[in-house]
Structure formats: C-alpha cells, structure tokens
Design an enzyme around this catalytic site. Structure first.
Site, PDB file in Angstrom:
ATOM      1  N   GLN A 110       0.778  -1.114   0.108  1.00  0.00           N
ATOM      2  CA  GLN A 110      -0.103   0.061   0.112  1.00  0.00           C
ATOM      3  C   GLN A 110       0.861   1.243   0.370  1.00  0.00           C
ATOM      4  O   GLN A 110       1.608   1.654   0.745  1.00  0.00           O
ATOM      5  CB  GLN A 110      -0.987   0.014   1.254  1.00  0.00           C
ATOM      6  CG  GLN A 110      -1.722   1.089   1.450  1.00  0.00           C
ATOM      7  CD  GLN A 110      -2.731   1.048   2.892  1.00  0.00           C
ATOM      8  OE1 GLN A 110      -2.084   0.605   3.914  1.00  0.00           O
ATOM      9  NE2 GLN A 110      -3.798   1.518   2.703  1.00  0.00           N
ATOM     10  N   GLY A 111       0.883   2.058  -0.957  1.00  0.00           N
ATOM     11  CA  GLY A 111       1.623   3.594  -0.945  1.00  0.00           C
ATOM     12  C   GLY A 111       0.529   4.368  -0.628  1.00  0.00           C
ATOM     13  O   GLY A 111       0.003   5.179  -1.742  1.00  0.00           O
ATOM     14  N   SER A 138       3.648  -1.196   4.091  1.00  0.00           N
ATOM     15  CA  SER A 138       3.655  -2.393   4.553  1.00  0.00           C
ATOM     16  C   SER A 138       3.934  -3.696   3.615  1.00  0.00           C
ATOM     17  O   SER A 138       3.694  -3.661   2.477  1.00  0.00           O
ATOM     18  CB  SER A 138       1.905  -2.871   4.837  1.00  0.00           C
ATOM     19  OG  SER A 138       1.691  -1.943   5.631  1.00  0.00           O
ATOM     20  N   GLU A 165      -9.681  -1.722   5.005  1.00  0.00           N
ATOM     21  CA  GLU A 165      -8.650  -1.770   6.051  1.00  0.00           C
ATOM     22  C   GLU A 165      -9.232  -1.674   7.394  1.00  0.00           C
ATOM     23  O   GLU A 165      -8.719  -2.384   8.258  1.00  0.00           O
ATOM     24  CB  GLU A 165      -7.696  -0.566   5.888  1.00  0.00           C
ATOM     25  CG  GLU A 165      -6.474  -0.704   6.581  1.00  0.00           C
ATOM     26  CD  GLU A 165      -5.399   0.194   6.187  1.00  0.00           C
ATOM     27  OE1 GLU A 165      -5.572   1.140   5.587  1.00  0.00           O
ATOM     28  OE2 GLU A 165      -4.122   0.045   6.857  1.00  0.00           O
TER      29      GLU A 165
END
Lengths: 401, 356
Positions: free
Chosen positions: A136-137, A171, A253
């Site tokens: 995830q950016g 992550s 999330e």
C-alpha cells in the site's frame, strides 16, 4: 411446497459440504494440519515449503481463497452460506486459507468496485491464486493523519505517468510485487488532485528501505520513486478520483484492523494469571486487584465482540454500513492494547524477554506482539482521526478546521 | 439496535411515542412534587397495563403476551429515556419469579393480576445497603416469614413481595405482619425498609436451586435496559446542548476537545447497548444467561456512570440546576448502579463464572 424446496436447499447444502470435504481430503497436506499462515494485514516474506505451495495452488485454482469473489475473475463465486460452510470444513480439517494479504483484504474489493474490465481481468486472478503480493503506497513523511497532503507527483507524459516522490509505512514493501498508491496529479486541488495508480515494484527507479520498528521487526518500508514510468492503463478510475477510491479502500482496512488488535490468541488472561501468580484453595486468584482488573478488561472485551457482531447484523439488515462500525476500530485496537499490557504485567519480567535462552517462543512472541500492537491505534486512521470522523459524520458536530 | 421483528418494532415505536408524548420528564417532576411515597402516577400505570406492557414476560394463558425479555427491554428502555416513574420493571421481575418458580395455583392467582395492573409486585432480597444475596437471614417457619429487607424498590405501591429467605423465594402479600419504613433516596422514587414479622408466606418451590440467581439475572438485565434508555437520553441531550451553546463566538460542538469526548461516549454507548441487548436475548434463548447478565449490568454501570458525570460537566453550570433534567439522570443512575450488583460485585461474579 415449502417443505419440498427446503429439502432441496438442504440437499444442496449437504452436497456442497461433501464437495468441500472431498477437496480437502484430496488436497490438504496433513503435515500442515493445525498450522495457519499468520498473514493478517501485513505480508510476510520467506520461502514456501513444497506442501504450503501445493495447498496454495490447489485452493487458489478453485478460487476458494477468495470464496465470495466473482468466478469470472478467479474467485469462488460462492454465496455467504457456502462460504461459511467452506470455513467450517477447513477449520474442522485443521486446514487454513493460504490466500491472504493486502490484495485480498483491501485492494481486491476496491478494484472490483472501481477498476475497469481489463484491470480486473489482469489483477484479480493472480490475487485469487495467491501469486502476486500487493503493498500500500499511501502515507508519506508529511502525509500521515493528514493523508490528503500527499506530494508524490505523477506527471502526465502522454502515454505514461512519470512518478517522483516518497512513500512511507509501506507494509511489506520489500516483498511486494506491486503497489497500489495514491499520488498527486494536480497540485492546485488538495483532494481532487489525487489519483489511484498501480505501480510495479520492479520498475526502474523504485527503491525500498525497510524500517526497523520498536518491536525489532521490519514490516514497513520507506519507498522512493525516482522518475518511475507508469503506463496510463494503470490508472484506476478517473484522474482526480483517487481520494474517493482511496478512502473506500480504507474502510476495508479499518474493518480488518478492528478485530485484529494485539493481545488475542494464546492463553486467556485468567489462565495466564493462574500460571504466574497464586491461586487460593477455591481456585480463585489470590491477587484480588489483578483479578478485578482482568474481569474489567474481559467484560469490556465481551461487549466489544458483541458490538462487532451487532455491526455486522445491522449492516446486513439495513443494507448499508451500520453507524457503530465507525467505533469498532478505536474500540478494538485500544482493548487489544490493554489486554497485551495486562498479559505482560501478569508475567512480570518473564513477560519482557527480548531474545535468547530462558524464554519460551510464545513469551518472546508476546513481547513483540505487544510492541507491534502499539501501531494499531496509529495506522489505518489513528484513534484521533476516528474520533474526528465519528464527531463529524455520525454525531453531526461541526468541523473544527 | 438489535435486529427486531415486526411485532417488536411496533411495540418499541408505540412505547417511544407514548413516553415522549404522555410521559416526558415533566411528568416525573409532577410525581416528585406530589410527595406521594409510592412515587408513581396510577393513571399512567393504568395506561401502560392497558397497552399490555406489564404482561410482556407473562404467558398468554395467564393474561400476558409472552413476547419475551427483548420486547420488555425495548419498552423499559423507552421509559428510561424520560425517567418515567413506574413500578413496571420490578413488577416484570416479580412476575418472572412466579413464571420460573411458581406452581399452577400461584401462577393462576397472581400472574393475571400482575399483567392487568390489578396488583403490583416487587422484589425484596437484600438486607443491607449493598447487594449481597449470599447474606440472607430471613427465615420461614410453618409458613410464617420473619426478617428485614432494606431499600426495597417500589415497596410503597406493591401488593406482593417476592422475598428471599434462607431456603428460597417466597410470596408475601402486603398486610398483616408486613411493616414499612420509607427511605428517601436521591432519585426520589419509592424505596423502603420492610419488616416481616411472621407474615404468611408461600414458597416458590418449582424453580430449583438456582431460582434466586435466575431471578436476579433477569432483574440485572432489565434494570440495565432502563439505564440504557437513560444513557441514550443523556447523550442526546448533551449533544443537542453542545450544538446550541455559543462561547467565544463559536458553537461548543466545534471544539475538538469536546468532539473527542462525545466520540468516546458514542463508542461506550455502543458497547453498553450491545451488552444490554445481548443480555435480553440470552434470557429469551435460555443460554449463557448468568454471564450475559453480568456483562450487561457491568457495562450499564460503567457507561451510565461516565455519561451521567459527563452530562453534568458538558452542560456546565446549568447542568447543576434543578431546572435542567440532566441532574435527575445522575441521581437515578447511582441508585440503579447500586441495585442488584455494583460494579465490584459484578466483576467478582464475572471472574467466578470464568473460574478465576
């Protein structure tokens, strides 16, 4: 009539259960029995054993790692009832679902909602087969809680974007094949200048540096993008739609984090306390203060679990997200931390081992989990951000900004 | 809010409308001003029994509707919101004691009357200021009950007492051998010490060893439902106030320090509701009642305690005045927190159930 169709439904259910049992019998390696893959929200690196690989391939082929996703994209195409049966049967056989990670928990559901046909065809099937790991950016050094302040820029170069900037808290970045990122395509508009982009992690100009955390592990990375070329086909949705899509993904999330607070699993607090402190002749903990504190935490943990269940039931009944869902993340993560703290305290210094002899594996793992658990009230929208969201969106209190 | 069936939704809507229109807090003020020790409005209670609310846990053959505890809880919650002064909670528990432990004659004699409002029942368990069902000295010899009971709720209006003696629960009618001393508590509702001196008593013999605990668990959950309504009302009133009150040229609701406190309370209230509803549902399902009831009352105590304090603080000075309702909720809250189990009692019980 009702009786007949009921019987049909029952036999359909029974047939499916039998199908799952046969599949597990034929494909699940007995050596893996009782072992699960502790993937959680963060991807784990390291090599698979041949058994693990075989099981992943078998279940991935069937689409049963993502049981309710559409069949046309490699999912299982199961209804909820069937998915529940699948889970029951896997648990009964001591088997586990080897398909997990951010692709399954966050990115997949979002792409199914917002991606175009070509993107879904390209990206969903490898997630279902557990072949591609996603990272995830989102966060940047100056865009944490104020996520929309992100500055990583994707410059329009005709057939591609040229991406420059830095992401952080990526992550599993060191193990990921691909990254779903929110980037800036327009500097003149804070929220509408953000777009949702898919970036290959092996593209030239992508550099990943693991960050060592207080727990001693490195589940997160800093990720640097220097003149990284990203094809236009990798834009999800429209240019400027990234904030909307990105927030939708965060809902997935948060739902996942709330139940995954630290301090679960392993022995109960009361069993731990019985092992590490005195018990009177009636089997009661002799330390009355500790006993009271354990009961306090466990009562609140019970009502949290009941609240999580109620949120699901309400959402199902009213066909939308229940308003108490917004409270689950902050409740679950805080209580998870409290439980982890109490577990440490119950064990005394035996509960604070860092490494080496004199500690059991679970004791050492407990310390790392306690430390890592501090992240749960920070990531995925900190508790303070959750409070802002509840105050503004649920309670209708006015914006303080 | 638990997922309700159509019957339950109708019942809740009816109770909500009635409480808001016929029994706002001004009605409690009238009861208080009247100074009557029984501290409830007979006409209002008659209206409630006409709607069937006193018979919700009573079987149909005995004049009730047998809708169950979740339904009873829905009504009690709505009544709690407006602090309706009524013996309906205690009457429901007295009825459930007879349902659980009474023989056919006792059921036939009392349940129809408790359902119709012809008689009112209450529970007389504790003999001191603290809830302690293990410390009961009241005795029965030859069908005559003697002993003292402290702070019996709704005692002044009650026709029937469900009394705990050393060897079980008994039914005692008001009258000969029963005397009453008023104890004015801060909530200004009906409480009294009772002295039984050879009062005629009938044993509830059919409920088994656990009858007292079973009845008390029902009492804990239903009182928790009343507290849930109160907590909801304090929360909503306080939120409304924060949205209106202006200081420093700003509505208070725009201050982040206050927003986060309200967000915390919103989450607490969500937990309280989940715990209370799960307690009601456990009673109806007959499964895991003791644990669920303990969690329900413990969470009700914790959250109501916090909200009643925050309600005053966030209202500021006017919250301290008798003119505002928020203080009534504080006073009633403390009485209910101490009723059928304080927080420390409930934590001890929770640990005991968990085997530690």
């Amino acid at each position: 009539m009702a009786t007949v169709s009921q019987t049909d439904a029952d036999s359909g259910v029974d047939a499916f259960r039998e199908e799952v049992r046969t599949f597990v019998r034929e494909h699940f390696p007995q050596e893996l029995k009782g072992k699960s893959l502790a993937m959680g929200g963060v991807e784990i690196g390291g090599a698979e054993t041949p058994d693990q690989k075989a099981w992943r391939k078998a279940i991935g082929q069937r689409g049963w790692g993502t049981p309710t996703w559409p069949k046309e994209y490699g999912g299982g195409g199961l209804n909820r009832k069937q998915a529940a049966i699948l889970n029951e049967e896997l648990a009964r056989a001591g088997a586990y679902n080897p398909i997990g990670g951010m692709g399954v928990l966050m990115f997949g559901p979002t792409l199914l909602e917002y991606g175009n046909e070509a993107q879904k065809k390209e990206h969903i099937p490898p997630i279902c087969r557990g072949e591609i790991r996603w990272c995830q950016g989102y966060s940047e050094p100056n865009a944490g809680s104020d996520l929309a302040n992100l500055q990583t820029f994707a410059e329009d170069k005709g057939d591609h974007y040229l991406v420059n900037g830095q992401k952080t808290w990526t992550s599993g970045g060191q193990w990921a094949h691909k990254c779903f990122a929110i980037v800036r395509t327009d500097r003149s508009d804070k929220h509408n200048g953000i777009s949702f982009l898919l970036i290959d992690m092996d593209s030239p100009g992508v550099e990943v540096r693991p960050i060592t955390m207080i727990s001693g592990t490195s589940p997160f990375c800093e990720t640097f993008f220097t003149n990284v070329k990203v094809p236009k086909e990798n834009l999800v949705g429209k240019e400027g739609q990234g904030w909307t899509i990105g927030k939708r993904l965060l809902q997935h999330e948060r739902t996942n984090i709330s139940g995954a607070g630290a301090g679960r699993g392993g022995p109960s607090l009361s069993d731990l306390a019985k092992k590490h402190s005195q018990v009177d002749s009636n089997g009661k903990l002799a330390d009355q203060v500790l006993r009271d504190r354990i009961a306090d935490v466990e009562i609140r943990w019970s009502s949290f679990l009941l609240t999580a269940r109620r949120a699901v039931e309400e959402s199902k009944a009213q066909g939308g997200v229940s308003e108490i869902s917004s409270a689950l993340k902050k409740l679950g993560t805080k209580l998870g931390q409290e439980r982890a703290e109490l577990a440490i305290e119950i064990m005394g210094k035996q509960g604070l081992g860092w490494e080496g002899d004199g500690f059991t594996g679970p004791e050492l793992a407990g310390v790392r989990a306690w430390l890592y658990g501090k992240a749960t009230t920070i990531y995925g929208g900190s508790t303070e951000i959750q409070n802002n969201i509840i105050a503004k969106r649920v309670l209708g209190m006015l914006d303080h900004q | 809010m638990a997922v309700l069936n159509e019957e339950q939704e109708m019942l809740r809507d009816m109770a909500r409308e009635w409480a808001a229109n016929e029994s706002p807090v001004t009605e409690f003020r009238k009861v208080r001003a009247s100074g009557a020790p029984e501290a409830f409005d007979r006409a209002a209670y008659a209206a409630m029994t006409e709607m069937g609310w006193a018979g919700i846990v009573i079987p149909e053959e005995h004049g009730g509707s047998d809708f169950g505890f979740l339904s009873a809880g829905l009504v009690v919650e709505e009544l709690g919101k407006t602090l309706t002064a009524t013996p309906i909670v205690m009457n429901t528990i007295a009825a459930s004691a007879i349902v659980l432990g009474g023989n056919d004659e006792q059921k036939a004699a009392w349940l129809p009357r408790l359902a119709s409002g012809a008689a009112i029942g209450t529970l007389a368990i504790d003999e001191g200021a603290k809830h302690d069902p293990a410390a009961i000295a009241t005795q029965v010899t030859d069908g005559k009950l003697s002993g003292t009971k402290a702070f019996v709720p709704e005692a002044h209006g009650a026709d029937l007492f469900v009394v705990a003696a050393k060897d079980g629960l008994y039914l005692v009618e008001k009258g000969d051998g029963v005397s009453l001393t008023t104890r004015n508590l801060t909530d200004q509702r009906s409480h009294a010490d009772l002295t039984f001196d050879g009062a005629k008593a009938q044993k509830l013999a059919n409920g088994g060893e656990s009858l007292l605990d079973d009845v008390l668990d029902r009492a804990r959950v239903l009182v928790a439902a009343e507290m849930l309504g109160m907590a909801q009302a304090v929360f909503e009133t306080t939120l409304d106030y924060l949205k209106q009150r202006v200081q420093f040229n700003q509505v208070l609701a725009t201050f982040q320090a206050l927003q986060h406190r309200m967000a915390d309370m919103f989450a607490d209230l969500a937990q309280m509701r989940s715990a209370v509803e799960a307690g009601l549902q456990a009673i109806d399902s007959g499964f895991g009642i003791a644990r669920a009831a303990t969690v329900a009352k413990a969470e009700a105590n914790r959250v109501m305690h916090k909200l009643s304090n925050e309600g005053i603080q966030l209202h500021g000075g006017i919250g301290m005045t008798d003119e505002y309702d928020v203080g009534f909720y504080l006073k009633r809250s403390r009485v209910l927190e101490a009723t059928w189990g304080s927080t420390s009692y409930l934590r001890d019980r929770f640990a005991a159930i968990g085997g530690y």
